[in-house]
Design an enzyme around this catalytic site. Sequence first.
Site, PDB file in Angstrom:
ATOM      1  CE1 TYR A   1      -3.582   2.712   0.886  1.00 35.61           C
ATOM      2  CE2 TYR A   1      -1.760   3.634   2.164  1.00 35.61           C
ATOM      3  CZ  TYR A   1      -3.012   3.770   1.576  1.00 35.61           C
ATOM      4  OH  TYR A   1      -3.670   4.968   1.652  1.00 35.61           O
TER       5      TYR A   1
ATOM      6  CD  GLU B   1      -5.911   4.394  -0.973  1.00 37.25           C
ATOM      7  OE1 GLU B   1      -5.966   4.761   0.216  1.00 37.25           O
ATOM      8  OE2 GLU B   1      -6.877   3.871  -1.575  1.00 37.25           O
TER       9      GLU B   1
END
Length: 403
Positions: free
Chosen positions: A123, A211
């Site tokens: 991530y 993101e």
Amino acid sequence: MFVVKGLTNYTPRIMKIHEYQSRKILSDAGIPVPPAEVVFTPDEAAIAFKKFGGQMCVVKAQVYAGGRGKAGFVKLVNSADEARDAAKFMLTHRMTSVQTGPEGVPVSVLLVAPGVDIAKEYYLGITVDRGRNTVTLIASAEGGVEIEEVAKHSPDKLLKVALHPLLGLQGYQAREVAFKLGFKDKMASQAASIMMNLSKVFNQNDADLAEINPLVVTKQGQLIAIDAKISFDDNAMFRHKDIEVLADESQEKPLDVRAKKANLNYIALDGTIGCLVNGAGLAMATMDIIKLHGGEPANFLDVGGGVTAEGAIEAFKIILSDPKVEGILVNIFGGIAKCDLIAEALVTAGTEIGFKVPVVVRLEGTNVEKAREILQGAKSKLPTLIAATDLTDAAKKMVAAVA
């Protein structure tokens, strides 16, 4: 930190875009993104599957909400017929998840992408940390899952790096994070490069969030971003007209779209008392005092310091369009927006659409005496108007009126 039911840790308005649009922005910034096709019909999904050589593909609904996989709106398909069927299901059903609420959201566009042989998921995200008042890089070797759950149950698995307000992410910081994530040698350099480019995307586009989840290492040794999410500071979109046009109004609540077009800051909540206030801080104080006296606010609505009569009338109409609203508390401190202008707008709105619910009005500031005269003169035709002497008095009268 300000907390009210339905509005926790209030943040400025943001503009969202779809995953396929975010992927394009990342690709243009030099971040490796695998190929994909944007489709609008089941037949186009079948054609896209064939275009990728008949290998396994993923069909993904493009919506402004998470939880797509659990909701059945991300599907792996192994044939053109399966791609068509998956697309048909998604395009004819509203997607419902924890983030959408029971009403769900419509699906009108899909992404078809070839399957990826994943060896490891990570991530990466850059966002505004309002607790620290800084932009922060967040990274984890636990990618591909809801990062909120990782933060809640395994906070030690998150790496957080506060970024310099002017310089942004520095090369040494990106390399350090890459090594901490377990990357080595050439792969560490590639990961650091991706972080630096993600930082540029964030800074150059006035983003609120940039993101990649997940960033994956394939079994062939490639490092690629297979999902992306970017949102932007809505107040900065005048500088980014190319991004502003990407917004999909079908993904927003109708009243939110209407308020945005009227240049009003509006957020629907779960209560029964509508709020019309000028100034975000005053709006929060108004909602706090409503709760203090046993009520629940139905919305956050800031008409702004320079509100016009037309804007104020539209604000009333938006609040009254919410069927949950049983009363409205108007709390205006007249400065740039004079009290008499708000009073005239209130009377005009009441005359045009009718106030079928009690409206408690507290006015202070510029031209307040003139405003009170206007409201007093309108009592005969607007009997649901209730004058208040101060904010506490207004809150008590409002809560009593809807009890």
